[in-house]
Motif scaffolding. Structure first.
Motif, PDB file in Angstrom:
ATOM      1  N   SER A   1     -40.466 -19.569  -7.760  1.00 28.38           N
ATOM      2  CA  SER A   1     -41.450 -18.537  -8.102  1.00 28.38           C
ATOM      3  C   SER A   1     -40.741 -17.237  -8.452  1.00 28.38           C
ATOM      4  O   SER A   1     -39.527 -17.096  -8.266  1.00 28.38           O
ATOM      5  CB  SER A   1     -42.412 -18.313  -6.936  1.00 28.38           C
ATOM      6  OG  SER A   1     -41.717 -17.764  -5.828  1.00 28.38           O
ATOM      7  N   ALA A   2     -41.512 -16.281  -8.912  1.00 23.56           N
ATOM      8  CA  ALA A   2     -40.943 -14.991  -9.309  1.00 23.56           C
ATOM      9  C   ALA A   2     -40.326 -14.252  -8.132  1.00 23.56           C
ATOM     10  O   ALA A   2     -39.391 -13.457  -8.302  1.00 23.56           O
ATOM     11  CB  ALA A   2     -42.031 -14.133  -9.952  1.00 23.56           C
ATOM     12  N   ASP A   3     -40.830 -14.515  -6.913  1.00 28.29           N
ATOM     13  CA  ASP A   3     -40.284 -13.817  -5.740  1.00 28.29           C
ATOM     14  C   ASP A   3     -39.067 -14.527  -5.146  1.00 28.29           C
ATOM     15  O   ASP A   3     -38.547 -14.117  -4.111  1.00 28.29           O
ATOM     16  CB  ASP A   3     -41.357 -13.641  -4.670  1.00 28.29           C
ATOM     17  CG  ASP A   3     -41.883 -14.975  -4.129  1.00 28.29           C
ATOM     18  OD1 ASP A   3     -41.311 -16.039  -4.491  1.00 28.29           O
ATOM     19  OD2 ASP A   3     -42.852 -14.958  -3.359  1.00 28.29           O
TER      20      ASP A   3
ATOM     21  N   SER B   1     -38.905 -17.703  -3.973  1.00 27.63           N
ATOM     22  CA  SER B   1     -39.197 -18.843  -3.115  1.00 27.63           C
ATOM     23  C   SER B   1     -39.147 -20.133  -3.937  1.00 27.63           C
ATOM     24  O   SER B   1     -39.426 -20.136  -5.139  1.00 27.63           O
ATOM     25  CB  SER B   1     -40.571 -18.686  -2.462  1.00 27.63           C
ATOM     26  OG  SER B   1     -41.592 -18.608  -3.444  1.00 27.63           O
TER      27      SER B   1
END
Length: 253
Positions: free
Chosen positions: A147-149, A151
C-alpha cells in the motif's frame, strides 16, 4: 474452479510429506474460503552443501491474489483462481508465474454440480478428495501487494485446468495438482521458467480423485465442522402398493 477446500492433516504429517524446514501448530480446517488466510509452501534458502535439512517453508497468504501494480484492491476483482492455459501471459499472473510459484496443500476440495436451468434441479455439492487419502498439493501463485503507507499483504491464487473425464461430470474445471516428484521443479523459480513447467499444469489421472456428494452446508463460511464431509444419504420415496420389494432403498447420489 476451486472455491472451497479443506486441510485436515496434522502439522507433523504435512511437514514430513512436503519436506518443510519447520511448521507451527494449526487446527484442522474443513471449510477454507476466499479472503481467508491459507497455508502455502515456498522454496526457501538453499542449505549448506551436504546438509540433509529441507529448504521449503510454509507461509500464510490471503486467498485472493492482488498483483503488485494494483493501486486500490477494493476496485480490483478477487482472483482466487488462475487459468493454467493463460496464466503465463496474463498481466495479473505473469510476474507470479515467473518468480513466485507455490504449493497449496489440501486434503481435498469442494465443487458444485449446477444443472441447467431447464432441468429445474438444485445444485449438488461434492467433497472431492484423493482416492488414497493423504495430502494433495495444488499449483499456486503468490504476490505481495504494497500500500501507499508501506504496509504489505501476501496474497495467493490456485491454478486450475480443464477437468478430467471423472470430474467433468461435476464441473468443467479442476485445480492443477503437482505430484511429489515435481515439487522441486515447480517451486524452482530460479532455473525453471514458466514455459519449463507448463507440462505440469495438466489434469490429474482419471482415478486420482473420488467425488462424494455432501450437504450444502459448505455454502456457509460459518459452517466449519467435520460433518461437512459426511456423505449425503437420501431415502428414495416409499414404494407404492403393488411394487416389488427392493424398489425403495437408500442410495448415494
Amino acid at each position: 474452479m476451486c472455491g472451497r477446500y479443506a486441510l485436515t492433516l496434522t502439522p507433523e504429517e504435512l511437514k514430513e510429506i512436503l519436506g518443510l524446514l519447520e511448521l507451527g501448530a494449526f487446527p484442522a480446517r474443513y471449510n477454507i474460503a476466499p479472503t481467508q488466510p491459507i497455508l502455502v509452501v515456498v522454496s526457501g534458502q538453499a542449505q549448506e552443501r551436504g546438509s540433509n535439512l529441507p529448504d521449503r517453508r510454509a507461509v500464510l497468504v490471503r486467498w485472493g491474489l492482488t498483483p503488485s501494480w494494483v493501486k486500490d484492491p477494493k476496485e480490483f476483482p478477487l482472483l482466487i483462481n488462475a487459468r493454467a492455459e493463460t496464466a503465463i501471459g496474463k498481466a495479473s499472473f505473469r510476474a507470479a508465474m515467473r518468480h513466485r510459484r507455490v504449493l497449496v496443500p489440501a486434503s481435498g476440495f469442494y465443487e458444485w454440480h449446477r444443472p441447467s436451468k431447464e432441468r429445474n434441479e438444485k445444485p449438488q455439492a461434492y467433497w472431492i478428495r484423493p482416492r488414497r487419502g493423504g495430502v494433495v498439493a495444488f499449483a499456486g501463485l503468490m504476490e505481495t501487494w504494497s500500500s501507499a503507507d508501506g504496509s504489505e499483504v501476501d496474497t495467493g491464487a490456485i491454478l486450475t485446468t480443464a477437468a478430467n473425464a471423472s470430474i467433468a461430470t461435476i464441473h468443467d474445471r479442476m485445480p492443477v495438482v503437482i505430484k511429489p516428484e515435481d515439487f522441486a521443479r515447480w517451486l524452482d523459480c530460479k532455473s525453471q521458467e514458466p514455459r519449463d513447467v507448463a507440462d505440469l499444469m495438466q489434469p490429474t489421472d482419471e482415478d486420482f480423485f473420488e467425488a462424494i456428494p455432501v450437504a450444502d452446508k459448505v455454502n456457509k463460511v460459518a459452517n466449519m465442522g467435520a460433518d461437512l464431509q459426511t456423505p449425503l444419504v437420501v431415502e428414495t420415496p416409499q414404494k407404492p402398493p403393488g411394487k416389488k420389494a427392493g424398489d425403495g432403498q437408500l442410495s448415494l447420489f
